[in-house]
Design an enzyme around this catalytic site. Structure first.
Site: not given
Ligand code: PXL
Length: 450
Positions: A172, A208, A210-213
């Site tokens: 990414k 931002t 949470g984008t990756g998750c």
């Molecule tokens: O965005 C990656 C990520 C994954 N998992 C948890 C997170 C984060 C980012 O903060 O807290 C639990």
């Protein structure tokens, strides 16, 4: 229903981690099961504490879940600690389902989410499990020990990660070349010599949460549905793009990606279409409306609550026409079907967000007089339009409606007297298609008396 299992950390701010994964699985119609590795005490500014679930309990969660629920895909996020890594490796060693690994090393706010001393264990034990791995640029650099300054370096980093055991690497590139006004994601499947790059315009949001998750769980979801990984990549890219464009400010730190916007958007679009459809049917029942239809015909539009472009505005395909004193409407409504009235609506909505519906009728002295009597009206005059703008198809109406609304806010009607080759026109605005019908009804009641 297809099922996914997420093995990841809990994020108390709910923008990332398990919470984001569940939102994405649900938004894409996948059943999500969750096995939690860590609990984070977290907000949009920082991670203040991390609690690693006791390994025995973690193992129990994983085994208990998997002995009963057979997922179509497994997604791995934060593992944090080598004891968790070891259990995941042992339990999934013979897994036949696709495994998507999001190699989370740091939170968006810069806090380590993989213990430094567990980094090697992660590389050795988890990367070989990955059918697809989705590092961001920084993670790709750290995993491959490569400084990335060019696309050539990117490919080298991806190759290195592949050599560690991952099958497909998706990097990414949001952080790559911040000066560039495009962001690109890169797909590498070396065993098939298959490479793909997707570029999108850089959005005005900086970073931002949470984008990756959301991205990796979207990939997992599309793979669970049976998509090839490359197609899953393409679909997930546009899914996350929408989540980013609708990012939310829930605290005082980073904005949070909003994957649920996809669901709201779909239901709003459905509501918009059926409401417009039934209003077009009602319009056809209004006697005399045919005498209000201009030479260039009528369109009747309705938008979703916060329209961004013409594809958020539904209109009548092929317009509403008249034949003698009858109305002829194909009564097929579609998003993006109206260019002119649709654009006029977008401008009006920009000034008055509650305006979501519009219609055009012909301009005669009598009709204009009636409109002026009933509604708040203003006009535009093409004489004052800049020549460059007038040359571009579809832009006059935008310019004109803007001029009218700038002059007088809260308008209900905008009219213009036309020009060479341009028919004079009256545009009527309302909050809903029903509001438009009421206005047309009021006009006709006076109009019919003559
Ligand atoms: O965005 C990656 C990520 C994954 N998992 C948890 C997170 C984060 C980012 O903060 O807290 C639990």
């Amino acid at each position: 229903m297809k099922k996914a299992l997420s093995i990841a950390g809990s994020d108390s701010s709910a923008g990332a981690g398990i919470q984001a994964d569940l939102k994405t699985f649900s938004a894409l119609g996948i059943y999500g099961a969750t096995v939690i590795t860590t609990l984070t005490a977290q907000n949009t500014k920082t991670v203040s504490d991390i609690f690693v679930v006791p390994p025995k309990f973690f193992e129990n969660q994983l085994r208990t879940t998997l002995t009963d629920i057979k997922p179509d895909v497994i997604k791995i996020g934060v593992l944090y600690d080598r004891s968790i890594i070891q259990i995941v490796k042992d339990e999934l060693a013979n897994c036949e389902k696709p495994i998507i690994v999001d190699p989370v090393l740091y939170s968006g706010t810069g806090i380590r989410l993989l213990d430094e001393s567990s980094f090697e264990a992660f590389k050795q034990n988890i990367l070989p499990l990955a059918n697809v791995i989705t590092p961001n640029l920084k993670e790709a650099e750290l995993l491959s020990n490569t400084r990335v300054k060019s696309t050539n370096d990117l490919s080298k980093a991806a190759r290195y990660i592949c050599d560690l055991g991952a099958e497909i690497v998706i990097i990414k590139g949001g952080h790559y070349n911040r000066m560039n006004n495009e962001v690109s994601d890169f797909y590498y499947n070396f065993s098939r010599a298959d490479y793909h790059k997707i570029s999108n315009p850089r959005l005005p949001v900086t970073e931002t949460h949470g984008t990756g998750c959301n991205f990796s769980s979207a990939i997992a979801s599309y793979i669970a549905m049976g998509c090839e990984p490359k197609r899953a990549f393409i679909l997930s890219n546009s899914y996350v793009n929408r989540a980013l464009r609708n990012a939310l400010k829930v605290g005082n730190g980073l904005l949070v990606a909003n994957p649920i916007s996809q669901i709201y958007n779909n239901s709003e679009k459905y509501e918009t279409l059926i409401t417009l459809q039934s209003s077009v049917e009602n319009l056809e029942q209004l006697n005399y409306f045919s005498s209000l239809i201009p030479e260039t015909k009528t369109n009747f539009v309705y938008s979703i609550p916060i329209p961004r472009d013409l594809f958020d505005v539904a209109g009548v395909v092929g317009r509403i026409t008249n034949y003698q004193d009858k109305i002829r409407s194909p009564n097929v409504v579609k998003f993006g079907a109206s260019n002119h009235v649709g654009r006029a609506l977008l401008v009006a909505n920009n000034f008055t967000p509650s305006i979501r519906s519009a219609i055009n009728i012909k301009l005669t002295d009598r009709l204009l007089e009636i409109c002026k009597e009933l509604f708040k009206c203003s006009f535009y005059d093409r004489k004052y339009e800049h020549v460059d703008n007038a040359m571009k198809e579809g832009t006059t109406i935008q310019w004109g409606v803007k001029e009218a609304f700038k002059r007088e806010p809260n308008l209900e009607v905008v009219f213009h007297y036309g020009d060479i080759g341009k028919e004079p026109m009256i545009l009527i605005f309302a909050e809903t298609p029903n509001g438009i019908l009421t206005k047309i009804d009021e006009i006709l009641r006076i109009f019919k008396k003559i």
